[in-house]
Scaffold this motif. Structure first.
Motif, short mmCIF file in Angstrom:
data_model
loop_
_atom_site.label_atom_id
_atom_site.label_comp_id
_atom_site.label_asym_id
_atom_site.label_seq_id
_atom_site.Cartn_x
_atom_site.Cartn_y
_atom_site.Cartn_z
N GLU A 17 21.47 45.05 46.27
CA GLU A 17 21.55 45.42 44.86
C GLU A 17 22.14 44.26 44.07
OE1 GLU A 17 22.70 49.57 44.10
OE2 GLU A 17 22.83 49.73 46.27
N SER A 20 24.56 41.95 39.66
CA SER A 20 25.34 40.88 39.02
C SER A 20 24.46 39.75 38.47
CB SER A 20 26.33 40.27 40.02
OG SER A 20 27.26 41.22 40.44
N PRO A 38 29.77 40.17 43.04
CA PRO A 38 29.44 41.14 44.09
C PRO A 38 27.97 41.55 44.13
CG PRO A 38 30.45 42.25 42.23
CD PRO A 38 30.48 40.78 41.90
N HIS A 40 25.68 44.72 46.57
CA HIS A 40 25.84 45.77 47.60
C HIS A 40 24.62 45.85 48.50
CE1 HIS A 40 29.47 47.63 45.86
NE2 HIS A 40 29.54 48.28 47.00
N GLU A 41 24.85 45.97 49.78
CA GLU A 41 23.81 46.33 50.74
C GLU A 41 24.30 47.61 51.41
OE1 GLU A 41 23.54 43.85 54.18
OE2 GLU A 41 21.45 44.36 54.57
N LYS A 43 26.72 50.43 51.99
CA LYS A 43 28.14 50.54 51.65
C LYS A 43 28.88 49.21 51.76
CE LYS A 43 29.40 52.14 56.30
NZ LYS A 43 29.68 53.33 57.09
N GLN A 45 29.94 45.62 50.64
CA GLN A 45 29.94 44.77 49.45
C GLN A 45 29.97 43.31 49.88
OE1 GLN A 45 32.51 45.85 46.11
NE2 GLN A 45 32.82 43.68 45.71
N TRP A 46 28.91 42.59 49.52
CA TRP A 46 28.82 41.17 49.82
C TRP A 46 29.10 40.38 48.55
CZ3 TRP A 46 28.12 40.08 54.89
CH2 TRP A 46 27.43 40.97 55.70
N LYS A 47 28.99 39.04 48.70
CA LYS A 47 29.00 38.15 47.52
C LYS A 47 27.59 37.58 47.39
CE LYS A 47 33.75 36.83 48.38
NZ LYS A 47 34.62 35.84 49.01
N LYS B 86 25.38 50.50 57.86
CA LYS B 86 25.56 50.09 56.47
C LYS B 86 25.09 51.18 55.51
CE LYS B 86 24.63 45.16 57.26
NZ LYS B 86 23.53 44.19 57.23
N THR B 319 27.13 55.61 48.88
CA THR B 319 27.54 54.34 49.49
C THR B 319 28.62 53.62 48.69
OG1 THR B 319 25.77 53.16 48.35
CG2 THR B 319 25.29 53.95 50.57
N LYS B 320 28.71 53.94 47.38
CA LYS B 320 29.70 53.22 46.56
C LYS B 320 31.07 53.88 46.63
CE LYS B 320 26.36 50.56 45.14
NZ LYS B 320 25.30 51.22 45.93
#
Lengths: 266, 441
Positions: A17, A20, A38, A40-41, A43, A45-47, B86, B319-320
């Motif tokens: 997602e 950003s 950030p 999201h993949e 749950k 959270q990546w950069k 995930k 998921t959030k």
């Protein structure tokens, strides 16, 4: 205008997602700060920097910032979501929600776009050089306000739900469309240069649809009232004008009933 | 001495009949007789005391065979995989009580995953239409006691809801409907001549996939544009549309029951949306209500429980963690499976193996698959882990929501003989997940 070039270096395992990736979020930031934004993949959270490498420079404001996305990003969604200004060019197919809730600026996708393109868009411009899927310029689930301003142009074909609950703005689909165009709309214009299977203007209060190709199954709630000449997308054509939906409530202005219109090219 | 249990709830269709009489053996392990229930409901009660029931979790081994394991091992396996995934998906809940659905909400919130119920492949479009256009509905009791015009549109209760017509809609004699079916007008709108159409006063054989146009024509009559209706709409002659519209306009109390014929044909939510619009129009001149023919006895339950828990009835993205998101097309089980967007699957109280498209099942099967179900079904046979549980309404009780969203207390008639309920199992998985999350933090 300054340009930030982001190139895909790592495909996500699922879908990423990229909420950003907007000129608003990039403006005034260094490349390192941008790579720290950030994504999201599921749950996790990546950069952004975990998936892209960045080159170039962002502008001081969103209006001064252009983002060029390179690499196969068809498993990435939400590019340009809620952007207010600036420009994004995606040299690939891209996934859902391109330009969702967008308020200004321009997005160009050199490939195909998935569903929910420009949903609830308020302004700006989206150009899709390939096809789009379903819910182009529609409302978010449960909202009675779809696209209210701006322009979406799809050079290829699109699926169903084009401009559902639309209140303003223009959608141009240069190819064919399946069903449900301007359903529940209270304004806005949809121009379809290809064929439509049916259900144009169902439950429509107000709004205009221009169909250049064949409308296979017109709704019973539309009545032909004459032939008109109209300028559409830079050229003038002759259309049969139908008014409706006669099965839906209508507003009045100075004592006159305001109908929705379907213009079928002769 | 066999024991007779009165006013038992039937765990089959959305009618959720609660007048069943069950006779069980004196040790409480065998159903001897079932009364006041349809043939399908009878089988469910009989299945409860079948010798072939699986009573222990089974884990697939590297050679493809299934090995019996303990509940504790099954809970640990599930919690570990949920923690690692995930984007895990838990889907089902057609045959579970509300207590189990609430425990599932707790589990998937802790796991940070996707939570969906069978509405996603049946009445999900009805939810979307209700979001967009409201739901002027009533209870089945009001239909029984008041309705003089009944419309079944795209539904066939004679087969799918066997006691619906006799218990609630056409045949019962109610407070204001003392003459039963003699004073009721029944209209069936269906492309097929179904067994329900066979008992109708009017059968409108609409052209398949063109219900929306027919709704549009009915609405034109109410809005005063009857003269503008074409000679034929969706295969129905104008004269018949006007005749049926007149009956609808003159109803003392009318109800439209709609089913998969509308939610599973092109347009989906829009078909329901315009049906709701027609109901609103009819209320200008008569009294009309509308109701979804929900399929399972408690498939309305997750919609109610999760709406009060998260704000959305199905297709939940948790998921959030700090907020829920919902958008069918993106967060719906079949779409996610087709796009290979999830990396673990828990199938509970329904059979995704039988109901999902084969490409969707193939994608899901690439990842860990847990089936929680009392029965052997396609989903249990392709799962990595099958956890048997109590049958709601047979081995355990609980709250269920009938198709008209009326809550009903179901009761157990058999001894569970060591089987866990959905609620107990899911809460144990959630407890273990909480521990794993705490360790990670």
């Amino acid at each position: 205008m300054e340009t930030v070039k982001m190139t895909l270096v790592q495909q996500p395992e699922l879908f990423l997602e990229c909420y950003s990736v907007t000129p608003d979020k990039f403006a005034g930031k260094s490349l390192a700060e941008i790579a720290d934004l950030p994504a999201h993949e599921g749950k996790v959270q990546w950069k952004l920097g975990d998936f892209f490498k960045f080159e170039g420079k962002s502008g001081a404001t969103a209006a001064d910032t252009k983002i060029v996305v390179n690499g196969d990003v068809r498993r990435m969604k939400r590019f340009g979501q809620q952007m207010t200004d600036g420009e994004i060019v995606i040299n690939s197919d891209a996934d859902m929600y391109i330009g969702g809730w967008m308020r200004g600026g321009k997005i160009t996708v050199k490939g195909n776009a998935d569903s929910f393109l420009g949903i609830a868009m308020e302004g700006g411009e989206i150009l899709i050089e390939g096809d789009a899927q379903n819910h182009v310029g529609s409302a978010y689930r449960g909202d009675w306000r779809g696209m209210s301003g701006g322009l979406i142009r799809v050079k290829g074909k699109a699926g169903n739900d084009i401009g559902t609950a639309m209140t303003g703005g223009t959608i141009i689909i240069e190819g064919d469309v399946f069903i449900h165009v301007l359903t529940h709309a209270e304004g806005g214009t949809v121009i379809i240069k290809g064929d439509v299977e049916g259900r144009v203007g169902g439950q429509l209060v107000k709004g205009d649809a221009y169909i250049f190709g064949n409308l296979l199954y017109p709704l019973p709630g539309y009545k032909m009232i004459g032939t008109v000449e109209k300028e559409v997308d830079g050229a003038t054509y002759t259309f049969d004008q139908y008014i409706g939906d006669l099965g839906e409530r209508k507003m009045t202005k100075k004592g006159e009933i305001i109908y929705g219109n379907i213009y079928l090219k002769k | 001495m066999p024991k007779v249990i009165e006013n038992v709830g039937c765990p089959y269709c959305g009618c959720s009949c609660d007048d069943v009489r069950v006779t069980v053996s004196d040790d409480g392990k065998k159903v001897l007789e079932v009364e006041n229930v349809c043939a399908i409901g009878t089988e469910i009660f009989k299945h409860g005391s079948s010798d072939h029931r699986i009573r222990s979790p089974r884990l697939r081994q590297p050679d493809g065979s299934m090995k019996d394991i303990t509940y504790e091992e099954a809970i640990e396996w599930t919690a570990q995989h949920l923690h690692k995934a995930k984007k895990p998906l838990m889907y089902g809940f057609g045959s579970t009580n509300c207590e189990g659905q609430a425990a599932a909400a707790r589990t998937m919130e802790a796991a940070g995953g996707m939570l969906d119920n069978c509405a996603t492949i049946c009445h999900g479009p009805s939810f979307l239409a209700i979001f967009d256009n409201g739901y002027p509905t009533c209870t089945l009791g009001e239909v029984k006691n008041r309705a003089d015009v009944i419309v079944y549109w795209g539904s066939n209760p004679a087969h799918a809801h066997p006691r619906h017509m006799s218990r609630y809609s056409i045949f019962p004699r109610g407070f204001f409907t003392g003459k039963g079916q003699k004073k009721r007008t029944v209209i069936v709108i269906d492309p097929r001549y179904t067994d329900t159409a066979n008992v109708a006063d009017y059968h409108l054989q609409v052209k398949q996939g063109h219900d929306y146009e027919l709704f549009n024509a009915f609405r034109m009559v109410i809005h005063g544009h009857a003269a503008d209706i074409p000679d034929e709409v969706a295969g129905i002659k104008k004269e018949q549309i006007l005749e049926v519209a007149e009956i609808m306009k003159n109803a003392r109390f009318g109800t439209t029951f709609f089913g998969m014929g509308l939610t599973h044909s092109d347009g989906r939510n829009h078909n329901i949306d315009i049906a709701i619009s027609l109901t609103r129009d009819l209320n200008k001149v008569a009294k009309w209500t509308i109701m979804a023919m929900r399929g399972h006895y408690n498939i309305a339950g997750p919609g109610v429980v999760w709406s009060w828990t998260f704000g959305f009835p199905y297709c939940l993205d948790l998921t959030k963690k700090d907020h829920a998101h919902m958008n069918p097309g993106e967060t719906s089980s079949v779409d996610m499976a087709m796009r290979d967007e999830v990396d673990m699957f828990i199938n509970i109280g329904t059979d995704a193996g039988a109901h999902f498209p084969i490409p969707a099942v193939k994608h899901l099967k690439k990842h860990p698959w847990v089936t929680i179900d009392p029965s052997v079904c396609m989903a249990s046979e392709i799962a990595d882990l099958h956890i048997p549980v109590c049958i709601c309404g047979v081995d355990t009780g609980g709250i269920v929501y009938r198709m008209d969203n009326v809550p009903i207390q179901f009761r157990a008639v058999l001894d569970p003989q060591g089987l866990l309920t959905d609620e107990e199992l899911l809460n144990k998985i959630a407890d273990r997940l909480d521990e794993l999350n705490a360790q990670e933090a």
